[in-house]
Design a protein around this motif. Structure first.
Motif, PDB file in Angstrom:
ATOM      1  N   LEU B 123      34.828  40.840  37.500  1.00 13.38           N
ATOM      2  CA  LEU B 123      35.840  40.623  36.919  1.00 13.38           C
ATOM      3  C   LEU B 123      36.365  42.024  35.957  1.00 13.38           C
ATOM      4  O   LEU B 123      37.467  42.395  35.982  1.00 13.38           O
ATOM      5  N   GLU B 126      38.177  44.643  38.042  1.00 14.94           N
ATOM      6  CA  GLU B 126      39.634  44.207  37.974  1.00 14.94           C
ATOM      7  C   GLU B 126      40.449  44.598  36.743  1.00 14.94           C
ATOM      8  O   GLU B 126      41.636  44.991  36.878  1.00 14.94           O
ATOM      9  N   ARG B 228      42.266  27.810  42.761  1.00 13.19           N
ATOM     10  CA  ARG B 228      43.652  27.547  42.810  1.00 13.19           C
ATOM     11  C   ARG B 228      44.164  27.714  41.684  1.00 13.19           C
ATOM     12  O   ARG B 228      45.479  28.190  41.578  1.00 13.19           O
ATOM     13  N   SER B 229      43.479  28.251  40.341  1.00 12.14           N
ATOM     14  CA  SER B 229      44.105  28.726  39.237  1.00 12.14           C
ATOM     15  C   SER B 229      44.127  30.418  39.288  1.00 12.14           C
ATOM     16  O   SER B 229      44.637  30.878  38.390  1.00 12.14           O
ATOM     17  N   GLY B 230      44.008  30.804  40.564  1.00 16.34           N
ATOM     18  CA  GLY B 230      44.384  32.371  40.857  1.00 16.34           C
ATOM     19  C   GLY B 230      42.950  33.158  40.590  1.00 16.34           C
ATOM     20  O   GLY B 230      43.313  34.137  40.087  1.00 16.34           O
ATOM     21  N   ALA B 231      41.605  32.632  40.720  1.00 18.38           N
ATOM     22  CA  ALA B 231      40.473  33.571  40.426  1.00 18.38           C
ATOM     23  C   ALA B 231      40.889  34.949  41.416  1.00 18.38           C
ATOM     24  O   ALA B 231      40.219  35.770  41.236  1.00 18.38           O
ATOM     25  N   HIS B 232      41.434  34.505  42.745  1.00 17.35           N
ATOM     26  CA  HIS B 232      41.664  35.578  43.439  1.00 17.35           C
ATOM     27  C   HIS B 232      43.288  35.791  43.933  1.00 17.35           C
ATOM     28  O   HIS B 232      43.928  34.705  43.858  1.00 17.35           O
TER      29      HIS B 232
END
Ligand SMILES: Nc1ncnc2c1ncn2[C@@H]1O[C@H](COP(=O)(O)OP(=O)(O)OP(=O)(O)O)[C@@H](O)[C@H]1O
Ligand SMILES: [Mg+2]
Lengths: 254, 233
Positions: B123, B126, B228-232
């Motif tokens: 993380l 990023e 779904r919450s946008g981890a990727h």
């Protein structure tokens, strides 16, 4: 010590009394070079930016625009050359600037929480969240997870986050690349207003119309070098470099 | 065998008091150990992920090596410290649930730390440029990473819990499998099997299996939610 070793990052400010200059301008880059993965991606950039207004940075894909912004912002050190914000090294100037990245990285929390995080971390007024969201037209998305915003909405949130730090210099890397015309216009208005209020704006774009609307001066980057830097009127009427001319004519520049 | 299984199922279904007591202690010990291991392992993992300090490489190697600690060895070491002649003998913790919590914490803290380090380092790769642009302090960076990685870190905690609750060697040595005091699912299964009380052993085995499956299901759910919450992106 060789010239190469005395980069802006290690050199002491020229005047001792100028530890924290009142203004970051003028900006001066001299002989800035950077090699990444064996490629010379910045190849002796010389550039001087005067105080005030909006400078548009243009150039074909891969010219080095994004990297130059990162160097100016103090995120990357050059292999050679110096970057100086009115005597202040680029890394020392980071906190007084904001950079909106070409691909913004938003935190995995709500839109509102993204702004609140920055305001809290930087000691800003946390009551400004609503006003900032209103400013970029995201007021109705405050509770949405930021990662679920559309590309254009994410760019707008990234701009709001940048504005939240009250930067003296605002570096924008293609902030309207995936925005619809209405949102683009809104962003241009916000940026113009910030520039009018005294924020020094440096704006990367491929949109010639946008460049004409915003630029006081244009810097044209080609293969890691500044090949033209001129007032907007002169640049668009008579680009001083064949690559810039081809770029404006819409021909593929390599 | 079929008869034992039927008896086992009826034990589970009737909510047998002995069975419930053993299950409750197991959960109490392993959940406590998981919380303690998280309190130690998450900040440590984050610090190693984000920091560049002398000795970081050594910490990394140690963390990864300790991930594979054999439970009986942990049990033995904790026993030596807590036994009457040991340096911590005066605390009188040997053969109490506290000793079991301590042993399981030591067993899984390195697992939590090492897995958390990986999650947070990814993380951070990023977020790094954005955080440096915002001029955040080390503490602010670590706090933001821990919070933003919360779903993945919960799976890390579950992995630690899964290992603790299924472990038998350490709790056997430092707990002693004392009825109504330190008897947990794994030690009870070992004992009842050797004593020939197959229904209780099987009943406990069923409960343990359900817990293991439940942990796995929770991990799966968290993964889907993280995605779904946008981890990727
Ligand atoms: N980390 C890296 N490692 C190696 N090469 C890199 C790296 N980052 C950028 N480059 C190279 O540097 C060159 C300039 O990249 P940069 O992102 O600055 O281009 P740009 O002018 O912003 O282009 P675009 O208009 O497409 O955004 C490119 O050729 C790119 O491949
Ligand atoms: Mg770019």
């Amino acid at each position: 010590m060789s010239d190469v070793a005395t980069s802006a990052f290690t050199r002491r400010p020229r005047a001792e009394a100028q530890e924290a200059p009142a203004t970051l301008l003028p900006f001066r880059a001299e002989g800035v070079a950077l090699t990444l993965g064996g490629a010379r991606v910045l190849d002796g950039v010389d550039l001087t930016l005067a105080p005030g207004g909006c400078t548009v940075l243009m150039g074909p894909n891969g010219a080095g625009k994004s990297l130059l912004l990162k160097l100016m912002h103090g995120l990357t050190a050059p292999d050679a050359g110096t970057l100086s914000w009115n005597g202040l090294g680029a890394q020392a100037a980071t906190a007084r600037q904001a950079l909106v990245f070409q691909r913004p990285v938003l935190l995995r929390r709500s839109v509102k929480a993204n702004l609140d995080f920055v305001l809290k971390a930087r000691g800003g007024d946390r009551g400004r969240v609503a006003e900032l969201l209103e400013h970029v037209g995201l007021a109705d998305r405050a509770r949405t997870p930021a990662r679920r915003l559309s590309g254009g909405e994410q760019q707008r949130l990234a701009l709001a986050r940048a504005l939240a730090t009250d930067p003296e210099v605002l570096l924008l890397d293609e902030p309207t690349a995936s925005l619809d015309p209405g949102a683009t216009q809104a962003i241009e208005r916000i940026v113009a207003r910030a520039a009018a209020a005294g924020t020094r704006v440096i704006f990367v774009t491929h949109d010639v119309g946008q460049a004409r609307r915003l630029a006081e001066d244009v810097v044209f980057l080609h293969r890691g070098r500044v090949v033209d830097h001129a007032p907007a009127a002169r640049f668009f009427d008579a680009p001083g470099d064949p690559a810039a001319r081809a770029y404006l004519d819409g021909r593929l520049v390599v | 065998m079929g008869e034992a299984l039927a008896l086992a199922i009826s034990l589970v279904a009737s909510g047998d008091a002995d069975l419930a007591e053993i299950v409750a202690l197991s959960l109490r010990v392993s959940l406590s150990a998981t919380l303690l291991a998280a309190a130690i392992g998450l900040p440590l993992g984050a610090l190693v992920a984000v920091g560049r300090f002398p000795g970081r490489g050594a910490v990394l190697v140690a963390m990864n090596a300790l991930m594979g600690l054999p439970p009986v060895v942990v049990g033995l070491v904790v026993y030596l410290h807590l036994s009457r002649a040991g340096p911590l003998g005066f605390l009188g913790l040997l053969y109490t649930p506290w000793a079991m919590i301590l042993a399981q914490t030591i067993l899984i803290a390195p697992i939590v730390a090492a897995l958390a380090r990986q999650v947070i380092e990814d993380l951070h790769a990023e977020y790094r440029d954005q955080f440096r642009s915002l001029c955040l302090s080390r503490g602010q960076v670590i706090g933001a990473l821990l919070w933003d990685a919360r779903l993945s870190l919960m799976t890390v905690g579950l992995a630690g819990f899964g290992r603790a609750v299924a472990e038998v060697g350490a709790v056997m040595i430092v707990g002693g499998n004392i009825d109504h005091l330190t008897r947990v699912m794994t030690t009870a299964i070992a004992l009842e099997t050797s004593r020939g009380d197959l229904p209780l052993a099987l009943a406990l085995g069923i409960v343990l299996l359900v817990i293991a499956l439940g942990v796995n299901a929770a991990v799966q759910t968290l993964h889907t939610r993280a995605a779904r919450s946008g981890a990727h992106v």
